[in-house]
Design a protein around this motif. Structure first.
Motif, PDB file in Angstrom:
ATOM      1  N   PRO A  47     -33.722  -5.333 -44.709  1.00 28.75           N
ATOM      2  CA  PRO A  47     -34.228  -6.679 -44.955  1.00 28.75           C
ATOM      3  C   PRO A  47     -33.097  -7.685 -45.104  1.00 28.75           C
ATOM      4  N   GLY A  48     -33.213  -8.799 -44.409  1.00 31.39           N
ATOM      5  CA  GLY A  48     -32.186  -9.828 -44.470  1.00 31.39           C
ATOM      6  C   GLY A  48     -32.800 -11.214 -44.491  1.00 31.39           C
ATOM      7  N   ASP A  49     -31.941 -12.201 -44.733  1.00 28.49           N
ATOM      8  CA  ASP A  49     -32.350 -13.599 -44.707  1.00 28.49           C
ATOM      9  C   ASP A  49     -32.103 -14.134 -43.300  1.00 28.49           C
ATOM     10  N   VAL A  50     -33.164 -14.599 -42.641  1.00 32.75           N
ATOM     11  CA  VAL A  50     -33.086 -15.012 -41.240  1.00 32.75           C
ATOM     12  C   VAL A  50     -33.612 -16.427 -41.087  1.00 32.75           C
ATOM     13  N   LEU A  51     -32.859 -17.244 -40.368  1.00 28.00           N
ATOM     14  CA  LEU A  51     -33.305 -18.577 -39.985  1.00 28.00           C
ATOM     15  C   LEU A  51     -33.685 -18.556 -38.509  1.00 28.00           C
ATOM     16  N   ASP A  52     -34.932 -18.905 -38.209  1.00 30.70           N
ATOM     17  CA  ASP A  52     -35.398 -19.018 -36.833  1.00 30.70           C
ATOM     18  C   ASP A  52     -35.297 -20.489 -36.438  1.00 30.70           C
ATOM     19  N   ALA A  53     -34.259 -20.804 -35.660  1.00 31.16           N
ATOM     20  CA  ALA A  53     -33.982 -22.186 -35.263  1.00 31.16           C
ATOM     21  C   ALA A  53     -34.717 -22.501 -33.971  1.00 31.16           C
ATOM     22  N   GLY A  54     -35.584 -23.503 -34.017  1.00 32.84           N
ATOM     23  CA  GLY A  54     -36.458 -23.765 -32.883  1.00 32.84           C
ATOM     24  C   GLY A  54     -37.546 -22.722 -32.818  1.00 32.84           C
ATOM     25  N   CYS A  55     -38.233 -22.528 -33.940  1.00 37.21           N
ATOM     26  CA  CYS A  55     -39.156 -21.398 -34.103  1.00 37.21           C
ATOM     27  C   CYS A  55     -40.444 -21.543 -33.306  1.00 37.21           C
ATOM     28  N   GLY A  56     -40.767 -22.753 -32.840  1.00 32.69           N
ATOM     29  CA  GLY A  56     -42.000 -22.947 -32.072  1.00 32.69           C
ATOM     30  C   GLY A  56     -43.231 -22.560 -32.863  1.00 32.69           C
ATOM     31  N   THR A  57     -44.104 -21.785 -32.247  1.00 25.56           N
ATOM     32  CA  THR A  57     -45.351 -21.374 -32.898  1.00 25.56           C
ATOM     33  C   THR A  57     -45.164 -20.182 -33.836  1.00 25.56           C
ATOM     34  N   GLY A  58     -43.927 -19.748 -34.030  1.00 24.89           N
ATOM     35  CA  GLY A  58     -43.632 -18.737 -35.043  1.00 24.89           C
ATOM     36  C   GLY A  58     -43.712 -17.299 -34.595  1.00 24.89           C
ATOM     37  N   ARG A  59     -43.770 -17.069 -33.303  1.00 22.98           N
ATOM     38  CA  ARG A  59     -43.926 -15.695 -32.797  1.00 22.98           C
ATOM     39  C   ARG A  59     -42.809 -14.773 -33.295  1.00 22.98           C
ATOM     40  N   VAL A  60     -41.569 -15.194 -33.163  1.00 25.42           N
ATOM     41  CA  VAL A  60     -40.442 -14.340 -33.552  1.00 25.42           C
ATOM     42  C   VAL A  60     -40.353 -14.229 -35.070  1.00 25.42           C
ATOM     43  N   ALA A  61     -40.426 -15.363 -35.748  1.00 26.63           N
ATOM     44  CA  ALA A  61     -40.291 -15.370 -37.202  1.00 26.63           C
ATOM     45  C   ALA A  61     -41.381 -14.545 -37.881  1.00 26.63           C
ATOM     46  N   THR A  62     -42.602 -14.662 -37.399  1.00 28.41           N
ATOM     47  CA  THR A  62     -43.705 -13.937 -38.017  1.00 28.41           C
ATOM     48  C   THR A  62     -43.510 -12.433 -37.900  1.00 28.41           C
ATOM     49  N   HIS A  63     -43.072 -11.967 -36.742  1.00 28.93           N
ATOM     50  CA  HIS A  63     -42.853 -10.527 -36.597  1.00 28.93           C
ATOM     51  C   HIS A  63     -41.671 -10.062 -37.434  1.00 28.93           C
ATOM     52  N   LEU A  64     -40.645 -10.874 -37.551  1.00 33.82           N
ATOM     53  CA  LEU A  64     -39.520 -10.515 -38.417  1.00 33.82           C
ATOM     54  C   LEU A  64     -39.980 -10.379 -39.872  1.00 33.82           C
ATOM     55  N   ALA A  65     -40.866 -11.265 -40.301  1.00 29.94           N
ATOM     56  CA  ALA A  65     -41.404 -11.151 -41.659  1.00 29.94           C
ATOM     57  C   ALA A  65     -42.203  -9.863 -41.813  1.00 29.94           C
TER      58      ALA A  65
END
Length: 210
Positions: A47-65
């Motif tokens: 587990p790490g702290d991740v910034l999704d820059a230009g996250c759009g609709t959140g596809r990448v960030a949501t799966h990382l969570a």
């Protein structure tokens, strides 16, 4: 009117269409998580702290969570963030211009997927990389994947907006105190980059950078 290429092309209303597009792809069995898997692997599946820059609709960030990471998503398009909030209301989704980004915290990794680099406002490219680097902890990673020509970017840039090249990106990264670790032609990290139209670059912030 904004001179940001993405907002010029889409009018800032692309969120619902993008969300539906990815929902359709997922229903048809498409693999939508290659970027998140690469980030997860670069963090050694811890587990790490991740910034999704230009996250759009959140596809990448949501799966990382879902994989256990602590994620913040930022984007310039309010319509995209509305879709991200609807899909994952518990995650922080922030309307921000990356050229002036200051979240008053640092991350283990900053990821930019979805052709962030060619869509930055002209004249802000080096400034954006500097701001993203400033949000990395010493030793943290910046991971960007983007197309370098019209074949690898799925829309037409506005008239007079060129495709920024890798030399410009590398120059900005060096200026921000970043060191290139590896560059591949895919998000799986398996195909070495040999000069094609798409590149995924992994840079590290120096351990002694203030």
């Amino acid at each position: 009117m904004s001179d940001n290429p993405w907002l010029v092309v889409t009018g800032g209303t692309a969120g619902p269409g993008y969300a539906q597009r990815f929902a359709t792809m997922a229903a048809e069995g498409a693999d939508l998580h290659g970027e998140a898997r690469r980030v997860h692997g670069l963090l050694d599946a811890e587990p790490g702290d991740v910034l999704d820059a230009g996250c759009g609709t959140g596809r990448v960030a949501t799966h990382l969570a879902e994989l256990g990471h602590r994620v913040v998503g930022v984007d310039l398009d309010a319509s995209m963030l509305d879709e991200a909030r609807a899909a994952a209301p518990s995650l922080p989704w922030l309307l921000r211009d990356l050229a002036t980004l200051d979240l008053h915290r640092r991350f283990d990794l900053v990821v930019g997927a979805g052709n962030l680099w060619p869509l930055l406002t002209p004249g802000t490219h080096a400034r954006v990389i500097a701001r993203l680097a400033a949000h990395l902890r010493p030793g943290g990673l910046l991971v960007l994947g983007f197309g370098l020509d019209s074949e690898h970017v799925p829309f037409t840039l506005p008239d007079g907006v060129p495709f920024p090249d890798l030399h410009a990106y590398d120059t900005a990264a060096v200026g921000a105190g970043l060191q290139l670790l590896v560059r591949t032609a895919d998000w799986d990290g398996r195909e070495p980059y040999t000069g094609g139209g798409y590149a995924v670059s992994v840079h590290r912030r120096g351990s002694t950078t203030p």
